[in-house]
Design a protein around this motif. Structure first.
Motif, mmCIF file in Angstrom:
data_model
loop_
_atom_site.group_PDB
_atom_site.id
_atom_site.type_symbol
_atom_site.label_atom_id
_atom_site.label_comp_id
_atom_site.label_asym_id
_atom_site.label_seq_id
_atom_site.Cartn_x
_atom_site.Cartn_y
_atom_site.Cartn_z
ATOM 1 N N GLY A 73 0.836 -1.196 0.000
ATOM 2 C CA GLY A 73 0.000 0.000 0.000
ATOM 3 C C GLY A 73 0.870 1.245 0.000
ATOM 4 O O GLY A 73 1.855 1.328 -0.729
ATOM 5 N N THR A 74 0.513 2.206 0.831
ATOM 6 C CA THR A 74 1.303 3.431 0.956
ATOM 7 C C THR A 74 2.587 3.104 1.715
ATOM 8 O O THR A 74 2.544 2.714 2.885
ATOM 9 N N ILE A 75 3.701 3.241 1.040
ATOM 10 C CA ILE A 75 4.996 2.890 1.623
ATOM 11 C C ILE A 75 5.534 4.077 2.419
ATOM 12 O O ILE A 75 5.614 5.192 1.905
ATOM 13 N N PRO A 76 5.916 3.852 3.690
ATOM 14 C CA PRO A 76 6.495 4.944 4.482
ATOM 15 C C PRO A 76 7.795 5.453 3.857
ATOM 16 O O PRO A 76 8.501 4.707 3.172
ATOM 17 N N GLN A 77 8.119 6.699 4.147
ATOM 18 C CA GLN A 77 9.342 7.286 3.607
ATOM 19 C C GLN A 77 10.575 6.535 4.117
ATOM 20 O O GLN A 77 11.518 6.302 3.372
ATOM 21 N N THR A 78 10.555 6.161 5.383
ATOM 22 C CA THR A 78 11.641 5.391 5.978
ATOM 23 C C THR A 78 11.016 4.326 6.869
ATOM 24 O O THR A 78 10.106 4.620 7.635
ATOM 25 N N TYR A 79 11.517 3.102 6.764
ATOM 26 C CA TYR A 79 10.969 2.022 7.586
ATOM 27 C C TYR A 79 12.034 0.969 7.844
ATOM 28 O O TYR A 79 13.100 0.951 7.221
ATOM 29 N N VAL A 80 11.711 0.069 8.769
ATOM 30 C CA VAL A 80 12.565 -1.045 9.144
ATOM 31 C C VAL A 80 11.768 -2.327 8.935
ATOM 32 O O VAL A 80 10.582 -2.386 9.288
ATOM 33 N N VAL A 81 12.408 -3.335 8.357
ATOM 34 C CA VAL A 81 11.754 -4.624 8.160
ATOM 35 C C VAL A 81 12.709 -5.746 8.562
ATOM 36 O O VAL A 81 13.898 -5.691 8.252
ATOM 37 N N ILE A 82 12.173 -6.718 9.274
ATOM 38 C CA ILE A 82 12.967 -7.885 9.640
ATOM 39 C C ILE A 82 13.085 -8.760 8.397
ATOM 40 O O ILE A 82 12.084 -9.111 7.775
ATOM 41 N N GLY A 83 14.315 -9.084 8.033
ATOM 42 C CA GLY A 83 14.559 -9.772 6.772
ATOM 43 C C GLY A 83 14.962 -11.222 6.924
ATOM 44 O O GLY A 83 14.488 -11.932 7.813
ATOM 45 N N ASP A 84 15.873 -11.642 6.076
ATOM 46 C CA ASP A 84 16.292 -13.035 5.966
ATOM 47 C C ASP A 84 16.967 -13.536 7.242
ATOM 48 O O ASP A 84 17.524 -12.764 8.019
ATOM 49 N N GLU A 85 16.944 -14.864 7.379
ATOM 50 C CA GLU A 85 17.541 -15.510 8.551
ATOM 51 C C GLU A 85 18.131 -16.848 8.138
ATOM 52 O O GLU A 85 17.578 -17.541 7.286
ATOM 53 N N THR A 86 19.261 -17.184 8.723
ATOM 54 C CA THR A 86 19.806 -18.534 8.629
ATOM 55 C C THR A 86 20.117 -18.991 10.050
ATOM 56 O O THR A 86 20.384 -18.176 10.928
ATOM 57 N N ALA A 87 20.066 -20.292 10.266
ATOM 58 C CA ALA A 87 20.359 -20.837 11.590
ATOM 59 C C ALA A 87 21.364 -21.965 11.448
ATOM 60 O O ALA A 87 21.319 -22.725 10.474
ATOM 61 N N ARG A 88 22.243 -22.047 12.433
ATOM 62 C CA ARG A 88 23.250 -23.110 12.451
ATOM 63 C C ARG A 88 23.252 -23.752 13.835
ATOM 64 O O ARG A 88 23.052 -23.079 14.845
ATOM 65 N N ASP A 89 23.553 -25.012 13.852
ATOM 66 C CA ASP A 89 23.607 -25.760 15.099
ATOM 67 C C ASP A 89 24.724 -25.242 16.006
ATOM 68 O O ASP A 89 25.846 -25.028 15.553
ATOM 69 N N LYS A 90 24.383 -25.034 17.245
ATOM 70 C CA LYS A 90 25.364 -24.681 18.273
ATOM 71 C C LYS A 90 25.057 -25.471 19.542
ATOM 72 O O LYS A 90 25.285 -25.006 20.653
ATOM 73 N N SER A 91 24.529 -26.677 19.352
ATOM 74 C CA SER A 91 24.183 -27.518 20.492
ATOM 75 C C SER A 91 25.435 -28.040 21.184
ATOM 76 O O SER A 91 26.495 -28.175 20.579
ATOM 77 N N SER A 92 25.257 -28.354 22.461
ATOM 78 C CA SER A 92 26.313 -29.008 23.218
ATOM 79 C C SER A 92 25.799 -30.395 23.602
ATOM 80 O O SER A 92 24.677 -30.770 23.245
ATOM 81 N N LYS A 93 26.577 -31.128 24.356
ATOM 82 C CA LYS A 93 26.135 -32.454 24.788
ATOM 83 C C LYS A 93 24.966 -32.372 25.750
ATOM 84 O O LYS A 93 24.212 -33.326 25.900
ATOM 85 N N THR A 94 24.790 -31.223 26.386
ATOM 86 C CA THR A 94 23.745 -31.098 27.405
ATOM 87 C C THR A 94 22.582 -30.195 27.024
ATOM 88 O O THR A 94 21.580 -30.162 27.728
ATOM 89 N N SER A 95 22.694 -29.428 25.929
ATOM 90 C CA SER A 95 21.583 -28.542 25.571
ATOM 91 C C SER A 95 21.497 -28.341 24.063
ATOM 92 O O SER A 95 22.495 -28.388 23.359
#
Length: 136
Positions: A38-60
């Motif tokens: 619709g009407t686009i604001p002059q300035t805005y913030v949008v949450i964009g792309d995401e990647t995730a990687r494993d950082k597990s340990s033996k306990t969590s």
């Protein structure tokens, strides 16, 4: 690894940005989790792309989520976009937010890219952050 905390992290990031007074002073309530229509604001913030990687340990189970917050502005030059980008960084770096699932152990700035988009007059700054989460 688990991706189960992803939505909780996104919600916390969105709520942190949407409720941040210095950011609101610059862009009102123009924080989105999808590009606006619709009407686009002059300035805005949008949450964009995401990647995730494993950082597990033996306990969590854990993951490192790398995500982008885009600052978009049609204001001439980069001054406005950079002020907004600074406010986003101030709000998110070391964010202390309770997640509705899991827990955030760290949130850090990783990189930024400022570009002139193909549309005349559009400036965009892509802020990349890394969040480390554990699933309790």
């Amino acid at each position: 690894m688990t991706y189960a905390v992803s939505f909780a992290l996104q919600l916390a990031v969105y709520q942190t940005l949407a409720s941040n007074v210095p950011l609101a002073d610059l862009i009102d309530d123009n924080v989105f989790d999808a590009p606006p229509t619709g009407t686009i604001p002059q300035t805005y913030v949008v949450i964009g792309d995401e990647t995730a990687r494993d950082k597990s340990s033996k306990t969590s189970a854990g993951a490192m989520h790398e995500f982008v917050v885009n600052v978009v502005s049609d204001t001439a030059g980069f001054a406005t976009a950079k002020q907004v980008a600074a406010a986003v960084c101030d709000a998110l770096i070391d964010m202390d937010a309770a997640l509705n699932r899991g827990r955030l152990t760290a949130l850090n700035f990783y990189s930024a890219r400022a570009v002139r988009e193909d549309s005349p007059g559009i400036r965009q700054i892509d802020l990349r952050f890394r969040a480390y989460v554990e699933d309790d």
